[in-house]
Scaffold this motif. Structure first.
Motif, PDB file in Angstrom:
ATOM      1  N   SER A 262      53.131  -2.079  66.828  1.00 55.46           N
ATOM      2  CA  SER A 262      54.437  -1.784  66.240  1.00 55.46           C
ATOM      3  C   SER A 262      54.713  -0.281  66.193  1.00 55.46           C
ATOM      4  CB  SER A 262      54.561  -2.380  64.840  1.00 55.46           C
ATOM      5  OG  SER A 262      53.788  -1.643  63.903  1.00 55.46           O
ATOM      6  N   LYS A 263      53.695   0.546  66.368  1.00 52.28           N
ATOM      7  CA  LYS A 263      53.871   2.002  66.365  1.00 52.28           C
ATOM      8  C   LYS A 263      54.362   2.514  67.721  1.00 52.28           C
ATOM      9  CE  LYS A 263      51.910   2.349  62.283  1.00 52.28           C
ATOM     10  NZ  LYS A 263      52.655   2.474  61.078  1.00 52.28           N
ATOM     11  N   PHE A 264      54.380   1.636  68.710  1.00 50.70           N
ATOM     12  CA  PHE A 264      54.691   2.040  70.084  1.00 50.70           C
ATOM     13  C   PHE A 264      55.876   1.270  70.631  1.00 50.70           C
ATOM     14  CE2 PHE A 264      50.295   2.797  69.104  1.00 50.70           C
ATOM     15  CZ  PHE A 264      50.159   4.127  69.457  1.00 50.70           C
ATOM     16  N   ASP A 265      56.432   1.820  71.720  1.00 49.66           N
ATOM     17  CA  ASP A 265      57.620   1.239  72.335  1.00 49.66           C
ATOM     18  C   ASP A 265      57.382   1.103  73.836  1.00 49.66           C
ATOM     19  OD1 ASP A 265      60.153   0.236  72.578  1.00 49.66           O
ATOM     20  OD2 ASP A 265      61.166   2.002  71.791  1.00 49.66           O
ATOM     21  N   TRP A 266      58.308   0.435  74.498  1.00 49.26           N
ATOM     22  CA  TRP A 266      58.168   0.141  75.927  1.00 49.26           C
ATOM     23  C   TRP A 266      58.727   1.220  76.837  1.00 49.26           C
ATOM     24  CZ3 TRP A 266      54.800  -3.427  76.901  1.00 49.26           C
ATOM     25  CH2 TRP A 266      54.615  -4.473  75.998  1.00 49.26           C
ATOM     26  N   SER A 267      59.197   2.322  76.292  1.00 46.28           N
ATOM     27  CA  SER A 267      59.786   3.344  77.158  1.00 46.28           C
ATOM     28  C   SER A 267      58.760   3.859  78.163  1.00 46.28           C
ATOM     29  CB  SER A 267      60.356   4.497  76.329  1.00 46.28           C
ATOM     30  OG  SER A 267      59.346   5.116  75.576  1.00 46.28           O
ATOM     31  N   GLU A 268      59.244   4.224  79.325  1.00 46.02           N
ATOM     32  CA  GLU A 268      58.357   4.639  80.411  1.00 46.02           C
ATOM     33  C   GLU A 268      57.933   6.082  80.265  1.00 46.02           C
ATOM     34  OE1 GLU A 268      59.461   3.449  84.351  1.00 46.02           O
ATOM     35  OE2 GLU A 268      60.704   1.846  83.533  1.00 46.02           O
TER      36      GLU A 268
ATOM     37  N   GLU B 240      60.265   4.311  66.278  1.00 47.00           N
ATOM     38  CA  GLU B 240      60.741   5.195  65.210  1.00 47.00           C
ATOM     39  C   GLU B 240      59.681   5.327  64.118  1.00 47.00           C
ATOM     40  OE1 GLU B 240      63.453   7.113  64.823  1.00 47.00           O
ATOM     41  OE2 GLU B 240      64.181   6.571  66.809  1.00 47.00           O
ATOM     42  N   ARG B 241      59.101   4.196  63.731  1.00 42.58           N
ATOM     43  CA  ARG B 241      58.069   4.193  62.686  1.00 42.58           C
ATOM     44  C   ARG B 241      56.825   4.944  63.164  1.00 42.58           C
ATOM     45  NH1 ARG B 241      58.066   4.219  57.533  1.00 42.58           N
ATOM     46  NH2 ARG B 241      55.908   4.576  57.072  1.00 42.58           N
ATOM     47  N   GLY B 242      56.435   4.717  64.414  1.00 40.99           N
ATOM     48  CA  GLY B 242      55.271   5.398  64.966  1.00 40.99           C
ATOM     49  C   GLY B 242      55.453   6.906  65.007  1.00 40.99           C
ATOM     50  N   LEU B 243      56.652   7.362  65.348  1.00 40.04           N
ATOM     51  CA  LEU B 243      56.951   8.790  65.391  1.00 40.04           C
ATOM     52  C   LEU B 243      56.851   9.398  63.989  1.00 40.04           C
ATOM     53  CD1 LEU B 243      57.910  11.281  67.007  1.00 40.04           C
ATOM     54  CD2 LEU B 243      60.253  10.548  66.513  1.00 40.04           C
ATOM     55  N   LYS B 244      57.452   8.730  63.004  1.00 42.48           N
ATOM     56  CA  LYS B 244      57.401   9.229  61.628  1.00 42.48           C
ATOM     57  C   LYS B 244      55.962   9.266  61.126  1.00 42.48           C
ATOM     58  CE  LYS B 244      58.739   8.317  56.864  1.00 42.48           C
ATOM     59  NZ  LYS B 244      57.499   8.912  56.412  1.00 42.48           N
TER      60      LYS B 244
END
Length: 133
Positions: free
Chosen positions: A61-67, A118-122
């Motif tokens: 959940s801290k990560f996203d699928w962006s390349e 967003e959560r991972g960045l914060k």
């Protein structure tokens, strides 16, 4: 296709074999990722911070699928993970300003394609501020 690749990653999220960094971590140091003086900026994490950081790295959940479209030299921070003998067993580069990306070595499917949610960045900002780098 992209959907099939995402499903392949999701199928491996909870496999113990893919837990980051796949070895017992004894120490973690945070560095500013600067070729000239970065080595002098190292801060050692305490045990509570180590436990939190490893939990963070293994939480999809801290990560996203962006390349990944950046170089590790764009990253502001580098975390180095060490085993009990002092050998580096993992590195994670964090590019927080502008690109919200991570590069982990060894690779972990739990970090998806290396984007930060967003959560991972914060949460990583909060940890870095707590460490005092």
């Amino acid at each position: 296709s992209g959907i099939e690749l995402k499903e392949a990653y999701r199928a491996r999220f909870n496999r113990k074999a893919f837990e980051y960094p796949r070895q017992k971590v004894k120490k973690i140091r945070l560095y500013k990722n600067n070729l000239l003086f970065g080595i002098f900026t190292g801060k050692t994490l305490n045990q509570q911070q180590i436990d939190y950081f490893l939990q963070y790295c293994n939480d999809p959940s801290k990560f996203d699928w962006s390349e990944r479209t950046w170089s590790i030299w764009d990253a502001e921070y580098l975390f180095k993970l060490y085993d009990g003998t002092g050998k580096v067993i993992g590195k994670i580069y964090f590019c927080l300003l502008g690109c919200r990306q991570v590069e982990a070595r060894p690779f972990s499917p739990r970090m998806k394609f290396g984007g930060l949610s967003e959560r991972g960045l914060k949460d990583i900002h909060d940890l870095i501020n707590e460490i005092g780098s």
